[in-house]
Design a protein around this motif. Structure first.
Motif, PDB file in Angstrom:
ATOM      1  N   TYR A  35      11.405 -31.456  83.828  1.00 38.22           N
ATOM      2  CA  TYR A  35      10.499 -31.973  82.715  1.00 38.22           C
ATOM      3  C   TYR A  35      10.708 -31.086  81.380  1.00 38.22           C
ATOM      4  O   TYR A  35      10.372 -31.401  80.483  1.00 38.22           O
ATOM      5  N   SER A  36      10.146 -29.813  81.780  1.00 31.83           N
ATOM      6  CA  SER A  36      10.095 -28.986  80.484  1.00 31.83           C
ATOM      7  C   SER A  36      11.428 -28.861  79.602  1.00 31.83           C
ATOM      8  O   SER A  36      11.026 -28.529  78.405  1.00 31.83           O
ATOM      9  N   LYS A  37      12.353 -29.168  80.143  1.00 29.98           N
ATOM     10  CA  LYS A  37      13.637 -29.303  79.019  1.00 29.98           C
ATOM     11  C   LYS A  37      13.337 -30.450  77.957  1.00 29.98           C
ATOM     12  O   LYS A  37      14.368 -30.710  77.160  1.00 29.98           O
ATOM     13  N   LEU A  38      12.421 -31.382  78.142  1.00 33.73           N
ATOM     14  CA  LEU A  38      12.143 -32.293  77.210  1.00 33.73           C
ATOM     15  C   LEU A  38      11.350 -31.874  75.961  1.00 33.73           C
ATOM     16  O   LEU A  38      11.118 -32.517  74.961  1.00 33.73           O
ATOM     17  N   PHE A  39      10.707 -30.590  76.195  1.00 35.13           N
ATOM     18  CA  PHE A  39       9.818 -30.143  75.322  1.00 35.13           C
ATOM     19  C   PHE A  39      10.708 -29.863  74.053  1.00 35.13           C
ATOM     20  O   PHE A  39      11.676 -29.134  74.008  1.00 35.13           O
ATOM     21  N   PRO A  40      10.003 -30.128  72.836  1.00 35.94           N
ATOM     22  CA  PRO A  40      10.936 -29.831  71.607  1.00 35.94           C
ATOM     23  C   PRO A  40      11.641 -28.588  71.487  1.00 35.94           C
ATOM     24  O   PRO A  40      12.796 -28.331  71.223  1.00 35.94           O
ATOM     25  N   SER A  41      10.976 -27.168  71.639  1.00 35.66           N
ATOM     26  CA  SER A  41      11.512 -25.965  71.524  1.00 35.66           C
ATOM     27  C   SER A  41      12.525 -25.592  72.547  1.00 35.66           C
ATOM     28  O   SER A  41      13.353 -24.900  72.078  1.00 35.66           O
ATOM     29  N   ILE A  42      12.366 -26.192  73.717  1.00 33.33           N
ATOM     30  CA  ILE A  42      13.354 -25.948  74.639  1.00 33.33           C
ATOM     31  C   ILE A  42      14.480 -26.819  74.777  1.00 33.33           C
ATOM     32  O   ILE A  42      15.551 -26.292  74.497  1.00 33.33           O
ATOM     33  N   LEU A  43      14.328 -27.911  74.276  1.00 28.49           N
ATOM     34  CA  LEU A  43      15.327 -29.117  74.016  1.00 28.49           C
ATOM     35  C   LEU A  43      16.281 -28.663  72.696  1.00 28.49           C
ATOM     36  O   LEU A  43      17.460 -28.386  73.149  1.00 28.49           O
ATOM     37  N   ARG A  44      15.484 -28.155  71.872  1.00 29.58           N
ATOM     38  CA  ARG A  44      16.465 -27.739  70.694  1.00 29.58           C
ATOM     39  C   ARG A  44      17.356 -26.484  71.144  1.00 29.58           C
ATOM     40  O   ARG A  44      18.519 -26.373  70.524  1.00 29.58           O
ATOM     41  N   ALA A  45      16.782 -25.371  71.875  1.00 25.52           N
ATOM     42  CA  ALA A  45      17.402 -24.252  72.151  1.00 25.52           C
ATOM     43  C   ALA A  45      18.767 -24.569  73.194  1.00 25.52           C
ATOM     44  O   ALA A  45      19.735 -24.061  73.021  1.00 25.52           O
ATOM     45  N   TYR A  52      27.381 -23.421  70.858  1.00 26.64           N
ATOM     46  CA  TYR A  52      28.004 -22.149  70.623  1.00 26.64           C
ATOM     47  C   TYR A  52      28.732 -21.820  71.865  1.00 26.64           C
ATOM     48  O   TYR A  52      29.434 -20.964  71.867  1.00 26.64           O
ATOM     49  N   GLY A  53      28.551 -22.616  72.900  1.00 28.65           N
ATOM     50  CA  GLY A  53      29.669 -22.846  74.400  1.00 28.65           C
ATOM     51  C   GLY A  53      29.065 -21.607  75.148  1.00 28.65           C
ATOM     52  O   GLY A  53      27.928 -21.019  74.865  1.00 28.65           O
ATOM     53  N   TYR A  54      29.875 -21.010  75.988  1.00 23.11           N
ATOM     54  CA  TYR A  54      29.465 -20.138  77.195  1.00 23.11           C
ATOM     55  C   TYR A  54      29.393 -18.595  76.839  1.00 23.11           C
ATOM     56  O   TYR A  54      28.974 -17.811  77.487  1.00 23.11           O
ATOM     57  N   ASN A  55      30.268 -18.157  75.656  1.00 21.18           N
ATOM     58  CA  ASN A  55      30.208 -17.027  75.425  1.00 21.18           C
ATOM     59  C   ASN A  55      28.839 -16.563  74.618  1.00 21.18           C
ATOM     60  O   ASN A  55      29.021 -16.060  73.600  1.00 21.18           O
ATOM     61  N   TYR A  56      27.673 -16.253  75.618  1.00 19.45           N
ATOM     62  CA  TYR A  56      26.480 -15.844  74.878  1.00 19.45           C
ATOM     63  C   TYR A  56      26.643 -14.708  74.007  1.00 19.45           C
ATOM     64  O   TYR A  56      25.995 -14.658  73.045  1.00 19.45           O
ATOM     65  N   LYS A  57      27.339 -13.570  74.017  1.00 18.05           N
ATOM     66  CA  LYS A  57      27.516 -12.212  73.465  1.00 18.05           C
ATOM     67  C   LYS A  57      28.102 -12.698  72.189  1.00 18.05           C
ATOM     68  O   LYS A  57      27.593 -12.143  71.102  1.00 18.05           O
ATOM     69  N   ASP A  58      28.613 -13.718  71.858  1.00 15.07           N
ATOM     70  CA  ASP A  58      29.309 -14.148  70.414  1.00 15.07           C
ATOM     71  C   ASP A  58      28.389 -14.936  69.651  1.00 15.07           C
ATOM     72  O   ASP A  58      28.630 -15.234  68.512  1.00 15.07           O
ATOM     73  N   TRP A  59      27.197 -15.366  70.161  1.00 12.59           N
ATOM     74  CA  TRP A  59      26.138 -16.183  69.482  1.00 12.59           C
ATOM     75  C   TRP A  59      25.466 -15.508  68.554  1.00 12.59           C
ATOM     76  O   TRP A  59      25.485 -14.367  68.482  1.00 12.59           O
ATOM     77  N   PRO A  60      25.173 -15.966  67.243  1.00 11.12           N
ATOM     78  CA  PRO A  60      24.320 -15.684  66.466  1.00 11.12           C
ATOM     79  C   PRO A  60      22.853 -15.231  67.112  1.00 11.12           C
ATOM     80  O   PRO A  60      22.507 -15.764  68.156  1.00 11.12           O
ATOM     81  N   GLU A  61      22.473 -13.774  66.762  1.00  9.12           N
ATOM     82  CA  GLU A  61      21.299 -13.551  67.210  1.00  9.12           C
ATOM     83  C   GLU A  61      20.060 -14.408  67.484  1.00  9.12           C
ATOM     84  O   GLU A  61      19.416 -14.475  68.437  1.00  9.12           O
ATOM     85  N   LYS A  62      20.058 -15.022  66.277  1.00 13.67           N
ATOM     86  CA  LYS A  62      18.567 -15.982  66.183  1.00 13.67           C
ATOM     87  C   LYS A  62      18.647 -17.023  67.498  1.00 13.67           C
ATOM     88  O   LYS A  62      17.988 -17.458  68.208  1.00 13.67           O
ATOM     89  N   ALA A  63      19.989 -17.425  67.582  1.00 17.76           N
ATOM     90  CA  ALA A  63      20.361 -18.650  68.730  1.00 17.76           C
ATOM     91  C   ALA A  63      20.276 -17.889  70.070  1.00 17.76           C
ATOM     92  O   ALA A  63      19.467 -18.638  70.860  1.00 17.76           O
ATOM     93  N   ARG A  64      20.739 -16.800  70.142  1.00 18.69           N
ATOM     94  CA  ARG A  64      20.400 -16.039  71.604  1.00 18.69           C
ATOM     95  C   ARG A  64      18.937 -15.846  71.708  1.00 18.69           C
ATOM     96  O   ARG A  64      18.381 -16.057  73.158  1.00 18.69           O
ATOM     97  N   ASN A  65      18.179 -15.552  70.691  1.00 20.45           N
ATOM     98  CA  ASN A  65      16.674 -15.128  71.055  1.00 20.45           C
ATOM     99  C   ASN A  65      15.969 -16.538  71.299  1.00 20.45           C
ATOM    100  O   ASN A  65      15.068 -16.490  72.199  1.00 20.45           O
ATOM    101  N   ARG A  66      16.310 -17.488  70.681  1.00 19.59           N
ATOM    102  CA  ARG A  66      15.623 -18.929  70.788  1.00 19.59           C
ATOM    103  C   ARG A  66      16.202 -19.470  72.471  1.00 19.59           C
ATOM    104  O   ARG A  66      15.142 -19.781  72.976  1.00 19.59           O
ATOM    105  N   LEU A  67      17.532 -19.078  72.692  1.00 21.52           N
ATOM    106  CA  LEU A  67      17.558 -19.665  74.142  1.00 21.52           C
ATOM    107  C   LEU A  67      16.901 -18.692  75.308  1.00 21.52           C
ATOM    108  O   LEU A  67      16.690 -19.458  76.454  1.00 21.52           O
ATOM    109  N   ASP A  68      16.842 -17.652  74.876  1.00 28.64           N
ATOM    110  CA  ASP A  68      16.144 -16.572  75.889  1.00 28.64           C
ATOM    111  C   ASP A  68      14.856 -17.000  76.141  1.00 28.64           C
ATOM    112  O   ASP A  68      14.283 -17.314  77.133  1.00 28.64           O
ATOM    113  N   TRP A  69      14.020 -17.302  74.910  1.00 22.95           N
ATOM    114  CA  TRP A  69      12.812 -17.711  75.183  1.00 22.95           C
ATOM    115  C   TRP A  69      12.664 -19.117  75.786  1.00 22.95           C
ATOM    116  O   TRP A  69      11.647 -19.298  76.504  1.00 22.95           O
TER     117      TRP A  69
END
Length: 152
Positions: A35-45, A52-69
């Motif tokens: 259910y938490s994947k429907l929370f706006p901040s989690i859903l957006r990330a 960005y796909g599966y190659n996490y290390k190539d993502w922009p830093e801001k996108a990586r930080n948002r997904l980490d959180w």
């Protein structure tokens, strides 16, 4: 991107329901799964992760930080994630606690459903056995998990 991610999430939840009923996970637990994947901040990330796909290390830093959180929040809110059962002491020592059976069965259902949604296969065994040391699990939990996987 939001529609595509929501579509994936609905399919995943459907597959969790199917797998979870076979593993006797309580129905309400399956209904509220992720259910938490429907929370706006989690859903957006998570939706951004579709771009960005599966190659996490190539993502922009801001996108990586948002997904980490988002991942951190999601795993802490959902009791079927093994990360909830790890205690990290001030000394840095880590200890795994036992995962209650109903959440362990939901965890296996989740792994099966993720596999089915992404690869078309229900089998979580090859993925787990390729990565067993990746999971800090209490010995009793690991034994129960491996027994569950053998029964699939």
């Amino acid at each position: 991107k939001y529609i595509l991610y929501f579509k994936y999430l609905v399919i995943h939840k459907w597959f969790v329901l199917i797998a979870g009923l076979k593993l006797k996970v309580p129905l309400w637990q399956l209904v509220v799964h992720d259910y938490s994947k429907l929370f706006p901040s989690i859903l957006r990330a998570y939706a951004d992760s579709q771009i960005y796909g599966y190659n996490y290390k190539d993502w922009p830093e801001k996108a990586r930080n948002r997904l980490d959180w988002a991942s951190w929040k999601h795993t802490r809110l959902e009791k079927h994630h093994f990360q909830n059962y790890i205690v990290i002491f001030d000394s840095g020592c880590q200890k795994a606690l036992e995962i209650p059976d109903n959440y362990l069965r939901e965890l296996v259902s989740d792994w099966q459903a993720a596999g089915k949604a992404k690869t078309g296969k229900w089998d979580a065994k090859p993925w787990y056995y390729k990565n067993p040391n990746r999971f800090l699990l209490h010995p009793n939990t690991r034994q129960k998990l491996e027994e569950l996987l053998k029964k699939l």
